[in-house]
Scaffold this motif. Structure first.
Motif, PDB file in Angstrom:
ATOM      1  N   LYS A 198       0.817  -1.203   0.000  1.00 37.53           N
ATOM      2  CA  LYS A 198       0.000   0.000   0.000  1.00 37.53           C
ATOM      3  C   LYS A 198       0.861   1.268   0.000  1.00 37.53           C
ATOM      4  O   LYS A 198       1.967   1.278   0.537  1.00 37.53           O
ATOM      5  CB  LYS A 198      -0.920   0.026   1.223  1.00 37.53           C
ATOM      6  N   ASN A 199       0.317   2.315  -0.579  1.00 39.95           N
ATOM      7  CA  ASN A 199       0.908   3.652  -0.447  1.00 39.95           C
ATOM      8  C   ASN A 199       0.357   4.263   0.833  1.00 39.95           C
ATOM      9  O   ASN A 199      -0.847   4.535   0.935  1.00 39.95           O
ATOM     10  CB  ASN A 199       0.532   4.529  -1.639  1.00 39.95           C
ATOM     11  N   ILE A 200       1.240   4.490   1.819  1.00 42.03           N
ATOM     12  CA  ILE A 200       0.802   4.870   3.163  1.00 42.03           C
ATOM     13  C   ILE A 200       1.440   6.186   3.582  1.00 42.03           C
ATOM     14  O   ILE A 200       2.620   6.442   3.314  1.00 42.03           O
ATOM     15  CB  ILE A 200       1.195   3.776   4.185  1.00 42.03           C
ATOM     16  N   PHE A 201       0.645   7.012   4.250  1.00 41.87           N
ATOM     17  CA  PHE A 201       1.178   8.130   5.027  1.00 41.87           C
ATOM     18  C   PHE A 201       0.881   7.838   6.486  1.00 41.87           C
ATOM     19  O   PHE A 201      -0.261   7.591   6.866  1.00 41.87           O
ATOM     20  CB  PHE A 201       0.520   9.453   4.629  1.00 41.87           C
ATOM     21  N   PHE A 202       1.936   7.794   7.322  1.00 40.89           N
ATOM     22  CA  PHE A 202       1.687   7.613   8.756  1.00 40.89           C
ATOM     23  C   PHE A 202       2.310   8.765   9.530  1.00 40.89           C
ATOM     24  O   PHE A 202       3.368   9.270   9.191  1.00 40.89           O
ATOM     25  CB  PHE A 202       2.178   6.248   9.260  1.00 40.89           C
ATOM     26  N   LEU A 298       5.949  20.708  -5.259  1.00 40.31           N
ATOM     27  CA  LEU A 298       7.046  19.784  -5.571  1.00 40.31           C
ATOM     28  C   LEU A 298       6.524  18.349  -5.619  1.00 40.31           C
ATOM     29  O   LEU A 298       6.922  17.559  -6.488  1.00 40.31           O
ATOM     30  CB  LEU A 298       8.158  19.918  -4.534  1.00 40.31           C
ATOM     31  N   PHE A 299       5.647  18.002  -4.699  1.00 39.42           N
ATOM     32  CA  PHE A 299       5.048  16.668  -4.676  1.00 39.42           C
ATOM     33  C   PHE A 299       4.337  16.399  -6.001  1.00 39.42           C
ATOM     34  O   PHE A 299       4.489  15.323  -6.602  1.00 39.42           O
ATOM     35  CB  PHE A 299       4.064  16.576  -3.510  1.00 39.42           C
ATOM     36  N   ASP A 300       3.570  17.363  -6.490  1.00 37.47           N
ATOM     37  CA  ASP A 300       2.848  17.200  -7.764  1.00 37.47           C
ATOM     38  C   ASP A 300       3.812  17.048  -8.939  1.00 37.47           C
ATOM     39  O   ASP A 300       3.604  16.205  -9.823  1.00 37.47           O
ATOM     40  CB  ASP A 300       1.944  18.406  -7.999  1.00 37.47           C
ATOM     41  N   ARG A 301       4.870  17.862  -8.973  1.00 36.17           N
ATOM     42  CA  ARG A 301       5.817  17.802 -10.091  1.00 36.17           C
ATOM     43  C   ARG A 301       6.504  16.445 -10.161  1.00 36.17           C
ATOM     44  O   ARG A 301       6.666  15.861 -11.237  1.00 36.17           O
ATOM     45  CB  ARG A 301       6.863  18.907  -9.964  1.00 36.17           C
ATOM     46  N   PHE A 302       6.925  15.941  -9.010  1.00 37.02           N
ATOM     47  CA  PHE A 302       7.612  14.654  -9.002  1.00 37.02           C
ATOM     48  C   PHE A 302       6.651  13.514  -9.341  1.00 37.02           C
ATOM     49  O   PHE A 302       7.049  12.529  -9.972  1.00 37.02           O
ATOM     50  CB  PHE A 302       8.266  14.424  -7.639  1.00 37.02           C
ATOM     51  N   CYS A 303       5.413  13.630  -8.913  1.00 36.38           N
ATOM     52  CA  CYS A 303       4.432  12.603  -9.251  1.00 36.38           C
ATOM     53  C   CYS A 303       4.258  12.523 -10.767  1.00 36.38           C
ATOM     54  O   CYS A 303       4.269  11.436 -11.362  1.00 36.38           O
ATOM     55  CB  CYS A 303       3.100  12.910  -8.572  1.00 36.38           C
ATOM     56  N   LYS A 304       4.119  13.669 -11.401  1.00 35.99           N
ATOM     57  CA  LYS A 304       3.965  13.723 -12.859  1.00 35.99           C
ATOM     58  C   LYS A 304       5.244  13.290 -13.573  1.00 35.99           C
ATOM     59  O   LYS A 304       5.201  12.578 -14.597  1.00 35.99           O
ATOM     60  CB  LYS A 304       3.603  15.160 -13.271  1.00 35.99           C
ATOM     61  N   LEU A 305       6.390  13.683 -13.026  1.00 37.01           N
ATOM     62  CA  LEU A 305       7.670  13.296 -13.622  1.00 37.01           C
ATOM     63  C   LEU A 305       7.829  11.779 -13.612  1.00 37.01           C
ATOM     64  O   LEU A 305       8.324  11.184 -14.582  1.00 37.01           O
ATOM     65  CB  LEU A 305       8.820  13.963 -12.857  1.00 37.01           C
ATOM     66  N   GLN A 338       5.010  33.985   2.496  1.00 35.45           N
ATOM     67  CA  GLN A 338       3.814  33.404   1.896  1.00 35.45           C
ATOM     68  C   GLN A 338       3.307  32.239   2.733  1.00 35.45           C
ATOM     69  O   GLN A 338       4.058  31.605   3.470  1.00 35.45           O
ATOM     70  CB  GLN A 338       4.124  32.914   0.477  1.00 35.45           C
ATOM     71  N   GLN A 339       2.024  31.939   2.602  1.00 39.24           N
ATOM     72  CA  GLN A 339       1.449  30.792   3.293  1.00 39.24           C
ATOM     73  C   GLN A 339       1.990  29.503   2.672  1.00 39.24           C
ATOM     74  O   GLN A 339       2.030  29.372   1.440  1.00 39.24           O
ATOM     75  CB  GLN A 339      -0.074  30.808   3.184  1.00 39.24           C
ATOM     76  N   PRO A 340       2.447  28.567   3.478  1.00 43.59           N
ATOM     77  CA  PRO A 340       2.990  27.329   2.920  1.00 43.59           C
ATOM     78  C   PRO A 340       1.897  26.472   2.292  1.00 43.59           C
ATOM     79  O   PRO A 340       0.738  26.523   2.704  1.00 43.59           O
ATOM     80  CB  PRO A 340       3.602  26.635   4.141  1.00 43.59           C
ATOM     81  N   LYS A 341       2.275  25.705   1.285  1.00 41.84           N
ATOM     82  CA  LYS A 341       1.373  24.726   0.693  1.00 41.84           C
ATOM     83  C   LYS A 341       1.844  23.345   1.129  1.00 41.84           C
ATOM     84  O   LYS A 341       2.876  22.856   0.685  1.00 41.84           O
ATOM     85  CB  LYS A 341       1.375  24.827  -0.833  1.00 41.84           C
ATOM     86  N   PHE A 342       1.079  22.716   2.024  1.00 40.64           N
ATOM     87  CA  PHE A 342       1.451  21.414   2.554  1.00 40.64           C
ATOM     88  C   PHE A 342       1.211  20.328   1.510  1.00 40.64           C
ATOM     89  O   PHE A 342       0.433  20.493   0.563  1.00 40.64           O
ATOM     90  CB  PHE A 342       0.653  21.111   3.817  1.00 40.64           C
ATOM     91  N   CYS A 343       1.866  19.184   1.721  1.00 41.54           N
ATOM     92  CA  CYS A 343       1.739  18.081   0.775  1.00 41.54           C
ATOM     93  C   CYS A 343       0.305  17.571   0.674  1.00 41.54           C
ATOM     94  O   CYS A 343      -0.130  17.141  -0.399  1.00 41.54           O
ATOM     95  CB  CYS A 343       2.685  16.938   1.177  1.00 41.54           C
ATOM     96  N   PHE A 344      -0.419  17.590   1.780  1.00 36.27           N
ATOM     97  CA  PHE A 344      -1.797  17.082   1.719  1.00 36.27           C
ATOM     98  C   PHE A 344      -2.698  18.007   0.891  1.00 36.27           C
ATOM     99  O   PHE A 344      -3.830  17.635   0.569  1.00 36.27           O
ATOM    100  CB  PHE A 344      -2.374  16.869   3.120  1.00 36.27           C
ATOM    101  N   GLU A 345      -2.188  19.190   0.534  1.00 38.30           N
ATOM    102  CA  GLU A 345      -2.909  20.089  -0.361  1.00 38.30           C
ATOM    103  C   GLU A 345      -2.537  19.871  -1.820  1.00 38.30           C
ATOM    104  O   GLU A 345      -3.115  20.520  -2.707  1.00 38.30           O
ATOM    105  CB  GLU A 345      -2.627  21.540   0.018  1.00 38.30           C
ATOM    106  N   ALA A 346      -1.602  18.988  -2.099  1.00 35.46           N
ATOM    107  CA  ALA A 346      -1.185  18.712  -3.473  1.00 35.46           C
ATOM    108  C   ALA A 346      -2.335  18.073  -4.241  1.00 35.46           C
ATOM    109  O   ALA A 346      -3.135  17.303  -3.689  1.00 35.46           O
ATOM    110  CB  ALA A 346       0.034  17.794  -3.486  1.00 35.46           C
ATOM    111  N   VAL A 347      -2.404  18.356  -5.534  1.00 36.47           N
ATOM    112  CA  VAL A 347      -3.464  17.813  -6.389  1.00 36.47           C
ATOM    113  C   VAL A 347      -3.403  16.295  -6.428  1.00 36.47           C
ATOM    114  O   VAL A 347      -4.437  15.603  -6.464  1.00 36.47           O
ATOM    115  CB  VAL A 347      -3.334  18.396  -7.816  1.00 36.47           C
ATOM    116  N   TRP A 349      -2.106  14.245  -4.107  1.00 38.40           N
ATOM    117  CA  TRP A 349      -1.966  13.599  -2.800  1.00 38.40           C
ATOM    118  C   TRP A 349      -2.975  12.471  -2.620  1.00 38.40           C
ATOM    119  O   TRP A 349      -2.626  11.341  -2.278  1.00 38.40           O
ATOM    120  CB  TRP A 349      -2.100  14.624  -1.684  1.00 38.40           C
ATOM    121  N   ASP A 350      -4.250  12.763  -2.832  1.00 37.21           N
ATOM    122  CA  ASP A 350      -5.296  11.765  -2.569  1.00 37.21           C
ATOM    123  C   ASP A 350      -5.190  10.564  -3.494  1.00 37.21           C
ATOM    124  O   ASP A 350      -5.458   9.427  -3.068  1.00 37.21           O
ATOM    125  CB  ASP A 350      -6.681  12.409  -2.700  1.00 37.21           C
ATOM    126  N   GLU A 351      -4.819  10.784  -4.767  1.00 38.00           N
ATOM    127  CA  GLU A 351      -4.698   9.638  -5.665  1.00 38.00           C
ATOM    128  C   GLU A 351      -3.428   8.838  -5.394  1.00 38.00           C
ATOM    129  O   GLU A 351      -3.348   7.661  -5.749  1.00 38.00           O
ATOM    130  CB  GLU A 351      -4.730  10.097  -7.122  1.00 38.00           C
TER     131      GLU A 351
END
Length: 650
Positions: A198-202, A298-305, A338-347, A349-351
């Motif tokens: 599984k892909n897990i976040f703990f 960054l999370f989104d860019r690497f996912c797409k990459l 600026q307000q940080p953009k957390f990883c759980f806000e990445a497009v 993240w949920d998928e």
């Protein structure tokens, strides 16, 4: 982070390591079925086993002739100093072997970098030269009588030190098997990751064993992919976090620099970096620690990459992704406030993440009241009772053993200034130790940037009475974060300890030594010192669990940043110590400290107060200056999002 679990039974198995206690090394774990612990050891779950063949074990004679302790020690010293004798293991030396050899007959001594330690522990003493074979000491014939008698000998100089060293110090090479027990919720996460893929976040509050679980996951996945060791990539948001888990930064893994461009541009850069492109193709599992400091974009860019380079439309190109961290701790670095953009806000993240788990069992703090106060601080909502309790911690705590609390600062400059001031105030002998750096990164600026993430410093100055922290695991009692004081300096060829593991700076028996032996030892000392170049090693008296103290000769060790294929990007050889009167909050993240001092008046970032105060193991060991409830800040969107996390309760 030091191991949080140590019990007599383990679902995850046992830990096996063969090593000498005179050298500080990181633990290497090999989990197998536990064997019965030695009944003579008090510090469960450590088990001592003979690593040699059965015929090499010391034989216990059926009849024992007990000599006086003084006679045995005199014979042992003479035998060890003789280059012409080779008594068989487990037997006493003959009369001819006890004759005092002339000093000039001693063999040439090994270099300081290659020679093993010379230690007298009541059971063994290594030779002073590489040509001398190891001899069993006379008292090894009967450990049940002679060793007991030696342990009962008074030692006025060291009477204040704890005898807890007896179960943790030895001159021989032994197997150390450390048992770690995972909680039920940790075992469930491990099973979801390893068995089900599984892909897990703990996540979890400070002290819930995230680092321990992460190390178990890494170990288990490497066993799963044992035929393809570079299939498991280990990364972290920062260099410090990456060094702590033996990985690289996420940017390093990506191989496309800062990764600020669009994915199609990054793809072109990646194809020009053949090593990085091959790494993306071979990786089956990607582990990312301290995810709270990774930017969502960054999370989104690497996912797409990953999808593009692997030509696979699954998230991250089908790579299994395991991420961990605490979003209530330090956030991503931003520009212009600026307000940080957390990883759980990445497009993506949920998928990408199929399950988010919240660990609930706290191991670092045993006081439930303290745990509740920290949880309130974590969410930024303190009750009046907790505010009053934190305010009451503005007092100076006195400790009888002389180990002071580590003061945590938000800025590195304050840390360096505080440690330098305290060191200069010591009017004692000292030495400076320079690190040796290597690695495949040839650009000096880039290499220096990577090396700056190590806890090990480029230049380490130490003096007697300097307060230090161990920054590598040694065994079950001396771990990353263990605190101690420098009590002297000694070349390892001249390092002697008594049966309780306490350093004997004047040599075996000290004032009680026979005059002939004293003269012989002094001549040998001068010969050794004339052959050795460089500063002697520091001897540190560490505080160990249970309130005891333990003396250790600390030697150079290696710190490195390594890619999944085994390429060492940067390596530093340095003493595994840092000055520990002060430490940065950033570098303390993941550490467990018995004694902590924090001035919250200097805290400026959300999560800093929580990170700093949650390093402490108890309210009794925590000193808080300038407590202000307004400094206890948490990002509201993290608090809202965290309510969706799933608990895997026991």
């Amino acid at each position: 982070m030091p191991s949080l679990f140590s019990t007599s039974s383990a679902s995850a198995g046992t830990e096996n390591q063969t090593r000498s206690f005179s050298r500080v090394n990181s633990l290497k774990r090999d989990w197998s079925e536990p064997e019965p612990a030695a009944s003579s050891l008090k510090a469960a779950p450590v088990e001592f086993q003979w690593t040699d063949s059965p015929q090499d074990k010391p034989k216990m004679p059926s009849t024992v002739t007990v000599e006086s302790a003084a006679d045995r020690r005199r014979k042992a010293i003479l035998a060890a100093m003789s280059p012409n004798t080779s008594s068989p293991s487990g037997s006493t030396s003959s009369k001819s072997s006890l004759k005092e050899p002339p000093v000039q007959q001693l063999p040439s001594l090994p270099s300081a970098s290659s020679a093993g330690p010379s230690v007298l522990n009541g059971s063994s003493m290594s030779s002073l030269g590489s040509d001398l074979k190891k001899r069993a000491m006379p008292w090894e014939e009967d450990q049940s009588t002679t060793k007991k008698a030696m342990l009962q000998r008074p030692n006025s100089r060291n009477s204040a030190r704890s005898n807890s060293n007896k179960s943790t110090k030895s001159g021989g090479v032994m197997d150390i098997r450390q048992k770690i027990v995972l909680s039920t919720e940790q075992q469930k996460v491990l099973s979801l990751v390893v068995a089900e893929g599984k892909n897990i976040f703990f996540t979890g509050s400070a002290g819930t064993g995230k680092s321990v679980l992460l190390r178990e996951i890494i170990k288990s996945l490497r066993k799963k992919y044992v035929t393809t060791p570079d299939a498991v990539a280990i990364a972290a948001s920062t260099g410090i976090a990456a060094c702590n888990i033996g990985g690289v930064t996420l940017h390093s893994f990506g191989g496309v620099g800062l990764a600020v461009d669009k994915p199609d541009v990054l793809l072109q850069k990646l194809r020009m970096n053949k090593k990085a492109a091959a790494r993306w193709q071979r990786t089956k599992v990607l582990i990312v620690d301290e995810i709270s400091m990774v930017d969502g974009d960054l999370f989104d860019r690497f996912c797409k990459l990953g999808q593009m380079i692997r030509k696979n439309q699954k998230p991250w190109g089908g790579i299994q992704v395991i991420v961990t961290g605490d979003f209530f701790q330090l956030p991503p670095v931003t520009k212009n406030n600026q307000q940080p953009k957390f990883c759980f806000e990445a497009v993506t993240w949920d998928e990408t993440i199929s399950m988010s788990v919240n660990l609930t069992k706290v191991f670092r703090q045993k006081d439930q009241r303290f745990v509740d106060m920290l949880n309130e601080m974590r969410f930024g909502r303190l009750t009046p009772e907790s505010i009053k309790a934190f305010q009451s911690l503005s007092r100076q705590v006195k400790y009888d053993d002389g180990i002071e609390p580590t003061e945590l600062f938000p800025r590195r400059e304050d840390v360096d200034r505080s440690n330098a001031h305290r060191l200069e105030a010591l009017l004692t002998d000292g030495y400076t130790y320079a690190a040796s750096d290597t690695g495949t990164i040839t650009d000096p600026i880039q290499r220096q940037k990577v090396l700056s993430n190590f806890l090990a410093v480029e230049q380490l100055s130490l003096r007697v009475d300097a307060q230090v922290m161990l920054i590598k695991n040694m065994d079950e009692t001396l771990v990353n974060g263990s605190m101690g004081k420098v009590i002297g300096f000694c070349h390892k060829q001249l390092y002697f300890t008594d049966t309780a593991g306490r350093w004997l700076p004047d040599g075996p028996d000290g004032d009680d030594m026979d005059e002939t032996i004293r003269e012989k030892l002094e001549k040998t000392r001068k010969l050794v010192e004339s052959k050795i170049a460089g500063a002697p090693n520091p001897v540190v008296q560490f505080k160990v669990p249970g309130g005891g103290m333990r003396d250790v000769l600390v030697e150079m060790d290696q710190f490195k940043v390594e890619l999944p294929n085994g390429e060492v990007q940067a390596s530093r050889t340095q003493l595994p110590l840092i000055l520990a009167w002060a430490m940065s909050i950033h570098k303390s993240q993941g550490q467990t400290l018995d004694r902590v001092k924090v001035n919250l008046g200097k805290v400026f970032e959300k999560g800093q107060a929580y990170v700093a105060l949650s390093r402490a193991t108890s309210l009794e060991g925590l000193e808080v200056i300038g407590f202000n409830a307004s400094k206890v800040m948490a990002h509201q969107k993290v608090a809202v999002w965290s309510r969706k996390l799933r608990d895997l309760n026991d």
